[in-house]
Design an enzyme around this catalytic site. Structure first.
Site, PDB file in Angstrom:
ATOM      1  N   LYS A 125      23.499  27.355  11.147  1.00 32.81           N
ATOM      2  CA  LYS A 125      22.730  26.168  10.728  1.00 32.81           C
ATOM      3  C   LYS A 125      23.384  25.458   9.551  1.00 32.81           C
ATOM      4  CE  LYS A 125      18.655  28.467  10.367  1.00 32.81           C
ATOM      5  NZ  LYS A 125      18.776  29.675  11.171  1.00 32.81           N
ATOM      6  N   GLY A 128      24.978  41.255   3.938  1.00 36.82           N
ATOM      7  CA  GLY A 128      26.316  41.721   4.293  1.00 36.82           C
ATOM      8  C   GLY A 128      26.316  42.658   5.494  1.00 36.82           C
ATOM      9  N   ASP A 159      34.057  28.257  20.183  1.00 37.65           N
ATOM     10  CA  ASP A 159      35.438  28.758  20.125  1.00 37.65           C
ATOM     11  C   ASP A 159      35.521  30.284  20.154  1.00 37.65           C
ATOM     12  OD1 ASP A 159      34.208  28.100  17.493  1.00 37.65           O
ATOM     13  OD2 ASP A 159      35.935  29.232  16.731  1.00 37.65           O
ATOM     14  N   SER A 168      29.505  22.506  18.165  1.00 37.12           N
ATOM     15  CA  SER A 168      30.310  22.759  16.974  1.00 37.12           C
ATOM     16  C   SER A 168      31.464  23.685  17.349  1.00 37.12           C
ATOM     17  CB  SER A 168      29.414  23.395  15.907  1.00 37.12           C
ATOM     18  OG  SER A 168      30.196  24.001  14.926  1.00 37.12           O
ATOM     19  N   VAL A 181      23.131  37.272   3.522  1.00 37.00           N
ATOM     20  CA  VAL A 181      22.251  37.803   2.474  1.00 37.00           C
ATOM     21  C   VAL A 181      22.550  39.274   2.202  1.00 37.00           C
ATOM     22  CG1 VAL A 181      19.845  38.358   1.926  1.00 37.00           C
ATOM     23  CG2 VAL A 181      20.408  36.142   2.891  1.00 37.00           C
ATOM     24  N   GLN A 220      15.728  31.419   9.257  1.00 37.72           N
ATOM     25  CA  GLN A 220      15.638  32.407  10.344  1.00 37.72           C
ATOM     26  C   GLN A 220      15.714  31.712  11.717  1.00 37.72           C
ATOM     27  OE1 GLN A 220      12.818  32.835   7.804  1.00 37.72           O
ATOM     28  NE2 GLN A 220      14.483  33.715   6.653  1.00 37.72           N
ATOM     29  N   ASP A 272      20.877  32.988  11.850  1.00 38.68           N
ATOM     30  CA  ASP A 272      22.341  33.049  11.719  1.00 38.68           C
ATOM     31  C   ASP A 272      23.075  32.295  12.819  1.00 38.68           C
ATOM     32  OD1 ASP A 272      21.873  34.877   9.608  1.00 38.68           O
ATOM     33  OD2 ASP A 272      21.738  36.500  11.063  1.00 38.68           O
ATOM     34  N   LYS A 328      26.374  24.508   8.468  1.00 40.88           N
ATOM     35  CA  LYS A 328      27.274  23.364   8.660  1.00 40.88           C
ATOM     36  C   LYS A 328      26.494  22.134   9.147  1.00 40.88           C
ATOM     37  CE  LYS A 328      30.393  21.808  12.201  1.00 40.88           C
ATOM     38  NZ  LYS A 328      31.485  22.039  13.135  1.00 40.88           N
ATOM     39  N   ARG A 379      26.342  42.141  12.098  1.00 48.04           N
ATOM     40  CA  ARG A 379      25.388  41.646  13.098  1.00 48.04           C
ATOM     41  C   ARG A 379      25.675  42.259  14.463  1.00 48.04           C
ATOM     42  NH1 ARG A 379      26.603  35.670  11.008  1.00 48.04           N
ATOM     43  NH2 ARG A 379      25.362  35.721   9.120  1.00 48.04           N
ATOM     44  N   ASN A 412      15.181  35.308   1.935  1.00 47.22           N
ATOM     45  CA  ASN A 412      15.748  36.131   3.009  1.00 47.22           C
ATOM     46  C   ASN A 412      16.733  35.316   3.842  1.00 47.22           C
ATOM     47  OD1 ASN A 412      13.625  34.543   3.890  1.00 47.22           O
ATOM     48  ND2 ASN A 412      12.810  36.005   5.346  1.00 47.22           N
ATOM     49  N   ALA A 413      16.687  34.009   3.730  1.00 47.08           N
ATOM     50  CA  ALA A 413      17.572  33.147   4.510  1.00 47.08           C
ATOM     51  C   ALA A 413      18.970  33.183   3.902  1.00 47.08           C
ATOM     52  CB  ALA A 413      17.056  31.717   4.501  1.00 47.08           C
ATOM     53  N   GLY A 414      19.951  32.851   4.700  1.00 50.24           N
ATOM     54  CA  GLY A 414      21.307  32.795   4.168  1.00 50.24           C
ATOM     55  C   GLY A 414      22.034  31.631   4.788  1.00 50.24           C
ATOM     56  N   HIS A 415      22.275  30.593   4.003  1.00 49.13           N
ATOM     57  CA  HIS A 415      22.989  29.438   4.533  1.00 49.13           C
ATOM     58  C   HIS A 415      24.321  29.280   3.797  1.00 49.13           C
ATOM     59  CE1 HIS A 415      18.991  27.529   6.043  1.00 49.13           C
ATOM     60  NE2 HIS A 415      19.378  28.576   6.724  1.00 49.13           N
TER      61      HIS A 415
END
Ligand code: IMP
Length: 470
Positions: free
Chosen positions: A57, A342, A373, A453, A340, A264, A54, A59, A345, A79-82
């Protein structure tokens, strides 16, 4: 020497260009050839998370994917979430390589565990958003092990029964599917074309799972149902299946730029992470070769993505966690909820010890620092520079989970910066103290920052070194 090598590459590329290629490989070989002709050797890029996943990645992968000839997933599963933001559309991908959204040829390598039903659902979701995923743009390794409904069941049953040992998995069956792969009882993509010959493999699989299921007072595997479900999904999956290693070999020969998209993060690596609170695959860049069939030189420039602070989902040690107002502020400003599941974190300060370790074990060439930022407006910002257990000092994370839970971070405190870094596109746009923070991070992790970024917008990036330029 180098010149002779380039000449050889050019001759090889020329020869390949004359061959008949499969539909999967786009025919715009001219660009690669002209690069080879000009003597410009192109490199591959591997993007990996340098923390617990998380790191933002999506962007960066999207930006690199728009310039790559091919995008390859080499480990993990859905299991990944992009999250990709392209124009006014937001795409959430779990299994498909990020290149798919822009039509870049994409590959799911053998190192991935594939849930065929999740694949179908993701393809259908994308189709509703106007992105058509066809066998012309997506190839799946014939040797990918499948995640089956029994794996999902087992993941959940085990988590529920694990008490304090709960890992906090995504419950998607990732671990059980990898276990069956190394246990040599996995059903793989190529088996979908041989369902009539699945008997002996099913015997092995069920001998294992029936015993486990009995322990949880679950009925044995319903073999007929499983076969029926597999037969139903086979027609959807098989057109995508192929010898991915060969496609990649051809692509290499033609001087294609390949982007490997890690899922991951290094601290979730089954060997190098915070074991046992890890995922079940190797997430380090060294897996690119084995997870795609390309050999050890495949990775190219390894771009490690790290947030300017730290987050983690699921259980496990997190030395710099701020379970207080600071953590709350970081979470709110950084919108720290899992793509993935919700889940909220956990948040904390930047841990230079962990990122330095991740850089070392994964051979990171340059780091992309994201979400700078989010630290705007803090009076002071802390960086973890070491750990202590009692009187003992550590400059790395000790391997035992109990020690990892026990370590006390040693912090360096840095003055925060006034004003905003949001949207900065050059160093000149950054407050001096924010630059100082980035420079201190570089020093501590012993790796140069290749890009920073400063917002989810693609152009809000300070580019120091282009990974594709090597
Ligand atoms: P699994 O991969 O579902 O077995 O989960 C194992 C651990 O990895 C859990 O702590 C998950 O929260 C974590 N995990 C898995 N995938 C991701 C991801 O893409 N981002 C962050 N954490 C993840």
């Amino acid at each position: 020497m180098e010149y002779a090598g380039e000449q050889r590459l050019f001759r090889f590329a020329n020869k390949l260009h004359g061959w008949t290629h499969r539909a999967f490989l786009p025919r715009s070989g001219a660009a690669a050839l002209s690069r080879a002709k000009q003597g410009l050797l192109v490199g591959n890029v591997t993007v990996i998370g340098a923390q617990w996943g998380d790191e933002g990645k999506g962007k960066i992968v999207d930006w690199l994917a728009s310039r790559a000839d091919m995008v390859v997933r080499f480990q993990g599963g859905h299991n990944a979430g992009h999250t990709l933001v392209v124009g006014d559309q937001t795409y959430k991908l779990s299994l498909l390589p990020s290149g798919i959204v822009r039509g870049t040829p994409s590959v799911i390598g053998n190192g991935v565990v594939l849930d065929p039903w999740a694949l179908k659902a993701e393809v259908e979701r994308l189709s509703e958003q106007g992105v058509e995923v066809t066998p012309q743009v997506l190839r799946i390794a014939e040797t990918c092990p499948l995640i089956l409904p029994i794996h999902r069941d087992l993941d959940g049953l085990r988590e529920d029964a694990s008490g304090a040992g709960k890992i906090g998995t995504t419950r998607r069956g990732i671990g059980p599917a990898y276990e069956d792969k190394v246990g040599r009882r996995a059903i793989r993509v190529c088996d979908l074309a041989h369902l009539g010959e699945l008997g002996p493999l099913l015997d092995r699989l069920c001998a294992h799972h029936d015993a486990l299921r009995a322990g949880f007072r679950e009925p044995p595997v319903d073999r007929d149902r499983l076969l029926h479900d597999l037969a139903e999904i086979a027609d959807f999956v098989l057109p995508f299946a192929g010898p991915v290693w060969r496609d990649l070999d051809e692509a290499r020969g033609r001087g294609r730029r390949i982007l490997f998209e890690g899922a991951q993060g290094v601290l979730l690596d089954v060997d190098h992470g915070t074991y046992p609170f890890v995922t079940s695959s190797n997430t380090v860049a060294g897996t690119t070769g084995s997870g795609s069939g390309m050999g050890p030189g495949a990775a190219g420039f390894v771009l490690g993505i790290a947030k300017a602070y730290t987050t983690r989902v699921g259980s496990g040690p997190f030395p710099t966690e701020q379970d207080n107002d600071i953590g709350q502020k970081l979470g709110e400003r950084g919108h720290e909820f899992g793509t993935v599941t919700g889940r909220k974190r956990r948040c904390g300060w930047f841990d230079a010890v962990l990122v330095r370790q991740a850089v070392a074990v994964s051979g990171v060439t340059g780091v992309a620092l994201t979400k700078l930022d989010v630290l705007d407006g803090f009076e002071t910002v802390k960086i973890c520079i070491g750990y202590r257990i009692g009187g003992e000092r550590f400059d790395y994370l000790p391997p035992h989970a109990a020690d990892q839970m026990r370590v006390e971070p040693v912090y360096e405190e840095i003055e925060g910066w006034p004003g905003s870094t949001r949207g900065a596109r050059s160093w000149a746009d950054l407050p001096a103290r924010a630059i100082k923070y980035v420079r201190r991070v570089e020093e501590l992790i012993r790796c140069p920052v290749a890009l920073v970024s400063t917002s989810p917008e693609r152009d809000d990036t300070i580019l120091v070194r282009d990974p594709f330029a090597g």
